[in-house]
Design an enzyme around this catalytic site. Structure first.
Site, PDB file in Angstrom:
ATOM      1  N   GLY A  40      22.612  35.450  37.256  1.00  0.00           N
ATOM      2  CA  GLY A  40      22.532  35.907  38.634  1.00  0.00           C
ATOM      3  C   GLY A  40      23.606  36.900  39.019  1.00  0.00           C
ATOM      4  N   ARG A  81      35.246  32.989  35.177  1.00  0.00           N
ATOM      5  CA  ARG A  81      36.245  31.931  35.166  1.00  0.00           C
ATOM      6  C   ARG A  81      37.473  32.418  34.411  1.00  0.00           C
ATOM      7  NH1 ARG A  81      33.921  30.115  38.837  1.00  0.00           N
ATOM      8  NH2 ARG A  81      33.062  28.007  39.132  1.00  0.00           N
ATOM      9  N   HIS A 139      40.507  34.432  43.590  1.00  0.00           N
ATOM     10  CA  HIS A 139      39.228  33.721  43.427  1.00  0.00           C
ATOM     11  C   HIS A 139      38.463  33.691  44.748  1.00  0.00           C
ATOM     12  CE1 HIS A 139      37.080  30.443  40.869  1.00  0.00           C
ATOM     13  NE2 HIS A 139      36.210  31.197  41.539  1.00  0.00           N
ATOM     14  N   VAL A 141      35.054  38.238  37.008  1.00  0.00           N
ATOM     15  CA  VAL A 141      34.673  37.487  38.206  1.00  0.00           C
ATOM     16  C   VAL A 141      33.994  36.181  37.811  1.00  0.00           C
ATOM     17  CG1 VAL A 141      34.487  39.482  39.736  1.00  0.00           C
ATOM     18  CG2 VAL A 141      32.489  38.770  38.387  1.00  0.00           C
ATOM     19  N   GLU A 187      45.096  28.641  37.252  1.00  0.00           N
ATOM     20  CA  GLU A 187      44.677  28.921  38.608  1.00  0.00           C
ATOM     21  C   GLU A 187      44.873  27.678  39.467  1.00  0.00           C
ATOM     22  OE1 GLU A 187      40.431  29.919  40.593  1.00  0.00           O
ATOM     23  OE2 GLU A 187      41.012  31.292  38.982  1.00  0.00           O
ATOM     24  N   ASP A 201      39.519  38.412  39.492  1.00  0.00           N
ATOM     25  CA  ASP A 201      39.357  37.528  40.640  1.00  0.00           C
ATOM     26  C   ASP A 201      39.629  36.089  40.245  1.00  0.00           C
ATOM     27  OD1 ASP A 201      38.652  36.947  43.370  1.00  0.00           O
ATOM     28  OD2 ASP A 201      36.811  36.045  42.587  1.00  0.00           O
TER      29      ASP A 201
END
Length: 305
Positions: free
Chosen positions: A141, A221, A268, A219, A249, A244
């Site tokens: 997607g 993981r 993120h 964008v 993280e 991102d």
């Protein structure tokens, strides 16, 4: 009547007029045992998947995430609960950010912002997007949305996935072709789910194969990229990166990735836009319809066991 638990009053206020035949309650696992059986509990958006263990022993049949990714869920989800991810919620916004980062980096925005602070008028050529080759690793997607959004900018877009195939958008190259493609790409955008196969997919060899000066955009993981290898490659001036997502993280304030030249970081926020609220509501409405009709829930990624 089915019962759906929502994480906040705002979502409840939005959905109540649309779901008059559903018992909507505001509840989360942190509140203790639910007041009654819950057919579907919608998780909060940020950090919810890390607290799945708190649903252990609670009278909840299924969980609906507000996120697309589901890495690690199978290991943390208590037995007897089904888990659904949020397909159709964040793809457009994540792709929007990816394209924004590509344009910003290819047109030198970070440099121009820095020059503005010192009043420096420094004109020189930047690579831009038109006529450049952009490889998108991942044809799901988000990857497909990136391809669609890049089309008006006249980039040469090449999609790469596990298998060589075609779809309505055209050809998809297999991962076997990736090394030869990397050597020619001006931009490489990563949009794959995190799995054993994709963990540290972008390693030192991957980065060394990239065209000198090329841009890496992630964008997906953070763990898809070997952070130490990226710091080394960017510090050497071989690649640039717009991230991102990072590993670790959240990124500690003293992490070298913050100060590595040629790297831009956003925290993120790929799917975190105002567009998500109406889309999450649509997901909940569809799940409610399915529950009423006795149909399986949509987008189940972990079945109750």
């Amino acid at each position: 009547m089915i019962t759906i638990a929502l994480p906040d009053q705002q979502m409840c206020d939005r959905l109540a007029p649309q779901l008059p035949d559903v018992n909507l309650i505001v509840w989360g696992a942190a509140d203790g045992a639910p007041p009654q059986h819950v057919d579907l509990a919608v998780l909060g958006y940020l950090g919810a998947s890390s607290a799945l263990g708190s649903f252990e022993g609670l009278d909840v049949a299924a969980l609906q995430s507000q996120s697309l990714g589901y890495d690690g869920v199978a290991d943390r989800l208590p037995a007897g609960i089904t888990y659904c991810n949020a397909v159709g919620v964040h793809e457009a916004s994540s792709a929007e950010l990816a394209v924004g980062l590509i344009i910003a980096e290819q047109r030198g925005f970070p440099e121009h912002f820095a020059n503005q602070q010192t009043g420096s008028w420094n004109q020189h050529e930047h690579p831009g997007v038109a006529g450049n080759t952009v490889i998108i690793v991942g044809a799901g997607g988000v990857g497909n949305q990136i391809a669609d959004k890049l089309a008006p900018f006249e980039a040469n877009v090449v999609r790469v996935a596990r298998t060589n195939r075609s779809d309505a958008r055209g050809a998809i190259q297999s991962m076997d072709a990736l090394p030869s493609l990397l050597a020619k790409a001006d931009v490489v955008a990563i949009a794959v789910p995190l799995s054993d196969d994709t963990t540290r997919l972008v390693d030192a060899e991957f980065l060394a194969t990239m065209k000198p000066g090329a841009l890496l955009v992630n964008v997906s993981r953070g763990k898809v990229v070997d952070t130490d290898a990226l710091v080394a490659a960017a510090s050497a001036g071989h690649v640039r990166a717009a991230l991102d997502v990072t590993d670790p993280e959240p990124l500690p304030s003293d992490h070298p990735l913050w100060s590595t030249p040629g790297i831009t970081i956003t925290p993120h926020i790929g799917g975190y836009t105002s567009a998500m609220h109406a889309r999450v509501d649509a997901v909940v409405r569809e799940q409610a319809r399915r529950l009423h009709a006795g149909e399986p829930l949509a987008h189940v990624v972990v079945e109750a066991r």
